[in-house]
Design a protein around this motif. Sequence first.
Motif, PDB file in Angstrom:
ATOM      1  N   HIS A  76      -5.325  70.103  47.597  1.00  0.00           N
ATOM      2  CA  HIS A  76      -4.111  70.761  48.082  1.00  0.00           C
ATOM      3  C   HIS A  76      -2.842  70.139  47.487  1.00  0.00           C
ATOM      4  O   HIS A  76      -1.744  70.532  47.853  1.00  0.00           O
ATOM      5  N   HIS A  77      -3.001  69.127  46.627  1.00  0.00           N
ATOM      6  CA  HIS A  77      -1.888  68.469  45.950  1.00  0.00           C
ATOM      7  C   HIS A  77      -0.972  67.712  46.913  1.00  0.00           C
ATOM      8  O   HIS A  77       0.191  67.490  46.613  1.00  0.00           O
ATOM      9  N   THR A  78      -1.496  67.317  48.052  1.00  0.00           N
ATOM     10  CA  THR A  78      -0.685  66.650  49.065  1.00  0.00           C
ATOM     11  C   THR A  78      -0.195  65.290  48.597  1.00  0.00           C
ATOM     12  O   THR A  78       0.987  64.970  48.746  1.00  0.00           O
ATOM     13  N   ARG A  79      -1.083  64.489  48.049  1.00  0.00           N
ATOM     14  CA  ARG A  79      -0.700  63.147  47.594  1.00  0.00           C
ATOM     15  C   ARG A  79       0.387  63.224  46.518  1.00  0.00           C
ATOM     16  O   ARG A  79       1.382  62.509  46.587  1.00  0.00           O
ATOM     17  N   GLN A  80       0.210  64.101  45.564  1.00  0.00           N
ATOM     18  CA  GLN A  80       1.203  64.245  44.498  1.00  0.00           C
ATOM     19  C   GLN A  80       2.511  64.805  45.047  1.00  0.00           C
ATOM     20  O   GLN A  80       3.588  64.417  44.607  1.00  0.00           O
ATOM     21  N   PHE A  81       2.441  65.685  46.029  1.00  0.00           N
ATOM     22  CA  PHE A  81       3.650  66.234  46.634  1.00  0.00           C
ATOM     23  C   PHE A  81       4.462  65.138  47.305  1.00  0.00           C
ATOM     24  O   PHE A  81       5.679  65.080  47.160  1.00  0.00           O
ATOM     25  N   TYR A  82       3.804  64.262  48.050  1.00  0.00           N
ATOM     26  CA  TYR A  82       4.529  63.170  48.712  1.00  0.00           C
ATOM     27  C   TYR A  82       5.181  62.237  47.693  1.00  0.00           C
ATOM     28  O   TYR A  82       6.297  61.760  47.900  1.00  0.00           O
ATOM     29  N   THR A  83       4.516  61.996  46.579  1.00  0.00           N
ATOM     30  CA  THR A  83       5.112  61.177  45.512  1.00  0.00           C
ATOM     31  C   THR A  83       6.334  61.877  44.929  1.00  0.00           C
ATOM     32  O   THR A  83       7.370  61.249  44.706  1.00  0.00           O
ATOM     33  N   SER A  84       6.241  63.183  44.718  1.00  0.00           N
ATOM     34  CA  SER A  84       7.368  63.937  44.155  1.00  0.00           C
ATOM     35  C   SER A  84       8.545  64.017  45.122  1.00  0.00           C
ATOM     36  O   SER A  84       9.698  63.897  44.715  1.00  0.00           O
ATOM     37  N   ILE A  85       8.281  64.190  46.409  1.00  0.00           N
ATOM     38  CA  ILE A  85       9.383  64.293  47.369  1.00  0.00           C
ATOM     39  C   ILE A  85      10.072  62.941  47.506  1.00  0.00           C
ATOM     40  O   ILE A  85      11.280  62.878  47.714  1.00  0.00           O
TER      41      ILE A  85
END
Length: 116
Positions: free
Chosen positions: A23-32
Amino acid sequence: MITERIALVMLDGEVPKDANDPHHTRQFYTSIQAFANVSLRLCEEGKFKKLEQFLAVAFKLFKEGNATVKNAVVNVYLFTLSRSLDQQPGARKWIEPFMPAELRLEYARLHYASGM
């Protein structure tokens, strides 16, 4: 509804194929977090017009995002930005008029919850 994958694209993040993070959650948190750090730098440099654009993106993510996206906006983006708002009274005067009411309310909840 904005999902983590769509939010990554909105934050100019790449969307690689990762079997461990479907779901790309880990990468999303890094990007935010990176998005929040840039917003913080803009605030510290006094570039409030550009920061207004960042706040508009954060608001769109908060308003139209799923639960994970909303959580990241509040707990990562607003928390990081609150450091500048709390330490620089002048920054609060410039930022709060540009902050949408819903984000201001979440900021107040975040800010006052620590006092309980």
